[in-house]
Write an enzyme that holds these catalytic residues in place. Structure first.
Site, PDB file in Angstrom:
ATOM      1  N   ASP A  11      -3.842  10.503  -7.879  1.00  0.00           N
ATOM      2  CA  ASP A  11      -3.917  10.630  -6.663  1.00  0.00           C
ATOM      3  C   ASP A  11      -2.624  10.230  -5.557  1.00  0.00           C
ATOM      4  O   ASP A  11      -2.231  11.041  -4.647  1.00  0.00           O
ATOM      5  CB  ASP A  11      -4.991   9.579  -6.237  1.00  0.00           C
ATOM      6  CG  ASP A  11      -6.222   9.769  -6.869  1.00  0.00           C
ATOM      7  OD1 ASP A  11      -6.666  10.865  -7.255  1.00  0.00           O
ATOM      8  OD2 ASP A  11      -6.790   8.516  -7.188  1.00  0.00           O
ATOM      9  N   GLY A  65      -3.941  -3.363 -11.659  1.00  0.00           N
ATOM     10  CA  GLY A  65      -5.267  -2.760 -11.495  1.00  0.00           C
ATOM     11  C   GLY A  65      -5.415  -1.426 -10.791  1.00  0.00           C
ATOM     12  O   GLY A  65      -4.716  -0.481 -11.340  1.00  0.00           O
TER      13      GLY A  65
END
Length: 312
Positions: free
Chosen positions: A256, A291
């Site tokens: 992304d 994360g």
């Protein structure tokens, strides 16, 4: 810069944490928890904003998890159009195992959208498409949404003299390519599945990407090859870039970030080579964060400069 719109019909409330070791048959007490608004197009818009630009994000949202998701979007002051749905926005759970640096990712299935709901998403997109701008359709399609949804977005985009970028896989990717788009960003596996071949050599990978351009399916094919770097195919030829050497902490959101940096740079009027360099830098910068955290602007700009220096 030219305006940017992103489309996300299957967003995810991203939850991430860490633990020393993942084992079976006992409670696993994790460390601090981080929550963020995830999903392809929303992440693209967030990266555009982090890098100094602005994008409008259209996304579907519903249920208690959707309420939390919407609050996170508002907290980031991300310009957005939320399309309400009856089902509850899906969640994803990422755990970093600190003793081994392995990562475990659990992505739940999205809620099923009714025809009225996905058509409402499409209508919101149509009303928001910037004339002469860029539209990024990214992420998986939830149950109930037809596989040609992104192809429909591409068709609407073309009608507004705008350019459509698609980051998808499987039938959604195939339908979008059949319609014709500005850019697609498949991984080697996704491109291999699309063409029905292994693509286990650099020559076959470049040939497959170039064939999509020659067929008019996409003006640009950005092929991400993980640690092996990335390739950008267009009618002017092939550009290859290595991945800068960094300590990889998490690959969540790297794709992304790649798309977000690319669309921002072309919207700013930069040439495709500069946009591609920024894309590789942003994708790499995201792997440096834990994360589900996305790239940091200073890391992206530093890696951009490093890649530019290699090319001089």
């Amino acid at each position: 810069m030219r305006p940017i719109l992103t489309v996300t019909v299957n967003p995810a409330l991203d939850i991430s944490s860490s633990i020393d070791r993942v084992t079976t048959d006992r409670k696993l007490r994790c460390g601090p928890t981080r929550r963020g608004p995830g999903g392809g197009g929303v992440n693209v818009a967030r990266v555009v904003q982090r890098l100094g630009g602005q994008a409008l994000a259209v996304y579907a949202v519903g249920g208690p998890s959707g309420d939390a998701y919407r609050q996170l979007i508002e907290a980031e002051r991300l310009p957005a159009v939320a399309v309400p749905i009856a089902g509850s926005t899906r969640e994803s759970f990422t755990v970093d195992e600190t003793s081994t640096e392995k990562q475990y990712r659990f992505v739940l299935q999205g809620p099923e959208l009714s025809e009225a709901e996905w058509r409402a998403c499409l209508a919101a997109v149509e009303q928001s498409i910037p004339v002469g701008g860029y539209v990024v359709a990214s992420g998986s399609l939830p149950p109930g949404v037809p596989s040609d949804f992104y192809a429909r977005v591409a068709r609407l985009t073309r009608a507004r003299d705008a350019r459509c970028l698609v980051d998808a896989s499987g039938p959604a990717l195939a339908e979008a390519l059949a319609e014709g788009v500005f850019l697609v960003k498949p991984s080697r596996r996704e491109l291999a599945e699309h063409v029905g071949a292994e693509l286990d050599t650099e020559q076959s990978q470049v040939a497959a990407a170039s064939a999509l351009v020659a067929q008019g399916a996409a003006e640009f094919v950005a092929l991400s090859l993980g640690a092996a770097g990335a390739v950008l195919a267009s009618r002017t030829g092939i550009i290859r870039l290595p991945v800068p050497r960094v300590h990889v902490r998490s690959t969540v959101g790297a794709g992304d970030s790649f798309v977000g940096a690319f669309v921002l740079r072309v919207a700013q009027g930069r040439d495709p080579e500069e946009a591609f360099r920024a894309a590789v830098a942003a994708g790499t910068a995201t792997t440096m964060t834990p994360g589900t955290e996305l790239c940091r602007r200073d890391d992206v700009e530093r890696l951009e400069a490093e890649l530019a220096a290699r090319g001089d």
